[in-house]
Design a protein around this motif. Structure first.
Motif, mmCIF file in Angstrom:
data_model
loop_
_atom_site.group_PDB
_atom_site.id
_atom_site.type_symbol
_atom_site.label_atom_id
_atom_site.label_comp_id
_atom_site.label_asym_id
_atom_site.label_seq_id
_atom_site.Cartn_x
_atom_site.Cartn_y
_atom_site.Cartn_z
ATOM 1 N N GLU A 1 0.937 18.409 5.999
ATOM 2 C CA GLU A 1 -0.016 19.029 5.082
ATOM 3 C C GLU A 1 -0.397 20.389 5.621
ATOM 4 O O GLU A 1 -0.784 20.514 6.786
ATOM 5 N N HIS B 1 0.477 11.694 8.274
ATOM 6 C CA HIS B 1 0.798 13.118 8.161
ATOM 7 C C HIS B 1 0.386 13.883 9.404
ATOM 8 O O HIS B 1 -0.424 13.407 10.197
ATOM 9 N N HIS C 1 -4.622 18.420 13.017
ATOM 10 C CA HIS C 1 -4.832 17.007 13.331
ATOM 11 C C HIS C 1 -3.598 16.183 12.994
ATOM 12 O O HIS C 1 -2.704 16.657 12.299
ATOM 13 N N CYS D 1 -2.608 12.195 11.524
ATOM 14 C CA CYS D 1 -3.236 11.097 10.788
ATOM 15 C C CYS D 1 -2.410 9.830 10.923
ATOM 16 O O CYS D 1 -1.229 9.808 10.574
ATOM 17 N N ALA E 1 -1.243 17.633 10.041
ATOM 18 C CA ALA E 1 -1.892 18.697 9.283
ATOM 19 C C ALA E 1 -1.846 19.992 10.087
ATOM 20 O O ALA E 1 -2.194 20.021 11.268
ATOM 21 N N GLU F 1 -7.133 11.670 12.681
ATOM 22 C CA GLU F 1 -7.653 11.112 11.431
ATOM 23 C C GLU F 1 -7.076 9.711 11.287
ATOM 24 O O GLU F 1 -5.893 9.502 11.546
HETATM 25 CO CO CO Z 1 -5.445 14.833 7.161
#
Ligand code: CO
Length: 138
Positions: free
Chosen positions: A54, A7, A79, A81, A9, A130
């Motif tokens: 997200e 994802h 961030h 991921c 974010a 992440e």
């Molecule tokens: Co995340």
């Protein structure tokens, strides 16, 4: 070592307005807001055909994303991921290469209940990274 992009974010100052943009204007599948108290955020999950976005909004007074929003009042990418198969193996490889793992270096359960680690932005092109351990689909 890294696999799929799990994802992206995005920290947002107004969760409702941002959800509406993704749902109504961009036509995406958008979840209801979900509080994740242990991470100090409320999350909205947006499912795209190949990955997720997200939306993060601060929850409580000690949210780790509050400082980011103070610096970026209209929001921004917080961030990215990436998926890994074995988070401990990934951590050891990164540490051996001199990369900084944030916090106490122990994986925590993330918003999807998989173990996650965060890596120092200065070691990764100015971007908070992440890592999420996602079992390989069999
Ligand atoms: Co995340």
């Amino acid at each position: 070592m890294i696999g799929r992009l799990n994802h992206v974010a995005i920290a947002v100052p107004d969760l409702e307005a941002s959800s509406a943009v993704y749902r109504a204007t961009l036509g995406a599948k958008v979840s209801d807001p979900q509080p994740v108290a242990e991470h100090g955020v409320t999350v909205v999950f947006i499912e795209l055909p190949n990955t997720k976005v997200e939306l993060l909004h601060p929850l409580g007074d000690k949210s780790p994303i509050q400082a980011f929003l103070d610096k970026n009042p209209s929001g921004g990418i917080h961030h990215v991921c990436y998926e890994v198969e074995d988070i401990y193996e990934a951590r050891e490889k990164l540490k051996a290469d001199g990369m900084r793992v944030l916090g106490d270096g122990e994986p925590k359960l993330g918003a999807h209940n998989n173990p996650v680690l965060f890596l120092h932005p200065k070691d990764f092109c100015g971007t908070l990274v992440e890592l999420e351990q996602v079992p390989k689909a069999s």
